[in-house]
Design an enzyme around this catalytic site. Structure first.
Site, PDB file in Angstrom:
ATOM      1  N   ASP A   1      48.189-105.214  78.942  1.00 30.52           N
ATOM      2  CA  ASP A   1      48.212-104.162  77.960  1.00 30.52           C
ATOM      3  C   ASP A   1      49.771-103.406  77.913  1.00 30.52           C
ATOM      4  OD1 ASP A   1      47.256-102.018  76.345  1.00 30.52           O
ATOM      5  OD2 ASP A   1      47.397-100.710  78.007  1.00 30.52           O
TER       6      ASP A   1
ATOM      7  N   ASP B   1      51.019 -99.927  75.921  1.00 34.27           N
ATOM      8  CA  ASP B   1      51.034 -98.604  76.150  1.00 34.27           C
ATOM      9  C   ASP B   1      50.350 -98.171  77.836  1.00 34.27           C
ATOM     10  OD1 ASP B   1      52.151 -98.241  73.531  1.00 34.27           O
ATOM     11  OD2 ASP B   1      50.195 -98.508  72.795  1.00 34.27           O
TER      12      ASP B   1
HETATM   13  C1  G6P Z   1      47.105 -98.486  72.167  1.00 36.17           C
HETATM   14  C2  G6P Z   1      46.733 -97.063  72.868  1.00 36.17           C
HETATM   15  C3  G6P Z   1      46.163 -96.194  71.867  1.00 36.17           C
HETATM   16  C4  G6P Z   1      46.377 -96.357  70.541  1.00 36.17           C
HETATM   17  C5  G6P Z   1      46.281 -97.610  69.861  1.00 36.17           C
HETATM   18  C6  G6P Z   1      46.609 -97.864  68.623  1.00 36.17           C
HETATM   19  O1  G6P Z   1      45.618 -99.107  72.584  1.00 36.17           O
HETATM   20  O2  G6P Z   1      46.635 -97.114  74.038  1.00 36.17           O
HETATM   21  O3  G6P Z   1      46.290 -94.936  72.608  1.00 36.17           O
HETATM   22  O4  G6P Z   1      45.600 -95.686  69.805  1.00 36.17           O
HETATM   23  O5  G6P Z   1      47.328 -98.794  70.736  1.00 36.17           O
HETATM   24  O6  G6P Z   1      48.214 -97.647  68.546  1.00 36.17           O
HETATM   25  P1  G6P Z   1      48.963 -97.639  67.033  1.00 36.17           P
HETATM   26  O7  G6P Z   1      50.498 -97.846  67.538  1.00 36.17           O
HETATM   27  O8  G6P Z   1      48.513 -98.711  66.230  1.00 36.17           O
HETATM   28  O9  G6P Z   1      48.572 -96.496  66.198  1.00 36.17           O
HETATM   29 MG    MG Z   2      47.071 -98.661  77.452  1.00 39.85          MG
END
Ligand code: G6P
Ligand code: MG
Length: 212
Positions: free
Chosen positions: A8, A10
């Site tokens: 993953d 973030d």
């Molecule tokens: C990751 C993060 C989420 C976020 C998602 C979509 O999974 O952990 O917190 O909402 O990505 O991210 P984006 O950059 O497409 O808004």
């Molecule tokens: Mg994450």
């Protein structure tokens, strides 16, 4: 022995979870709904629109579809402004070294992230060349806890889920990894989740695991 690791992004390789928090917080403040780190933890791994639904439900506010689209766009604009400040120095040396050692051992490395901003983040931080495959929010129709993003990553690598481990900081991500038949490794928030197969407190602990 595993043949690949799907990371993953973030909150695992980078602290972009903090930038998500800052962007959502400013939008939530404008809407007058409460938002704190406890709610933010529930957004880990969850798509942008589903995240907004959680924030609105928690704050007892209901918006039309058009209003929600506008709020999600505003959040993403602020988030991308923050992402533009990222540099290669934002990747911890431990993270770069761990990826390099794993690669040196012959493991395939991939990204499995729900974010539609994944490629921007990888470019800003000079991480793009570290991965053999990138599966992200632009190639999925169902967000975590659905396993789609990890199944696609394994398919891009030409491997089956049983050959791959997934490293996640999100409860939804661990559920996705388990549902897809991957070995799940939890870090941060996900290290306290009872369904996590293995727990680490920092990324380099992966190097001590016997299956790599
Ligand atoms: C990751 C993060 C989420 C976020 C998602 C979509 O999974 O952990 O917190 O909402 O990505 O991210 P984006 O950059 O497409 O808004
Ligand atoms: Mg994450």
């Amino acid at each position: 022995m595993k043949k690949a690791i799907i990371f993953d992004l973030d909150g695992v390789l980078l602290s972009t979870d903090e930038l998500h928090y800052a962007a959502w917080k400013s939008v939530a403040d404008e809407l007058g709904v409460p938002f704190d780190r406890q709610v933010n933890n529930r957004l880990r791994g969850i798509s942008r629109m589903a995240s907004l639904d959680i924030i609105l439900e928690n704050g007892g506010l209901s918006l039309s579809r058009e209003e929600k689209e506008a709020v999600a766009t505003r959040k993403n604009d602020r988030y991308r402004t923050l992402l533009m400040t990222l540099t290669p120095a934002d990747v911890a040396p431990e993270v770069r070294k761990t990826l390099a050692v794993l690669k040196g051992r012959g493991l395939k490395l991939a990204i499995g992230s729900s974010s539609r901003n994944t490629k921007l983040i990888l470019a800003q931080t000079d991480l793009s060349n570290c991965f053999d495959a990138v599966s992200d929010g632009t190639n999925i129709t169902r967000s975590k806890p659905d396993p789609e993003v990890f199944l696609k990553a394994a398919a891009f690598l030409g491997l089956s889920p049983s050959d791959c481990a997934v490293v996640e900081d999100a409860v939804a991500g661990i559920d996705a990894a388990n549902a897809g038949g991957f070995l799940s490794i939890g870090i941060g928030d996900a290290a306290n989740y009872e369904k996590t197969d293995r727990r680490i407190s920092s990324l380099s602990e992966i190097l001590l695991m016997e299956c790599f």
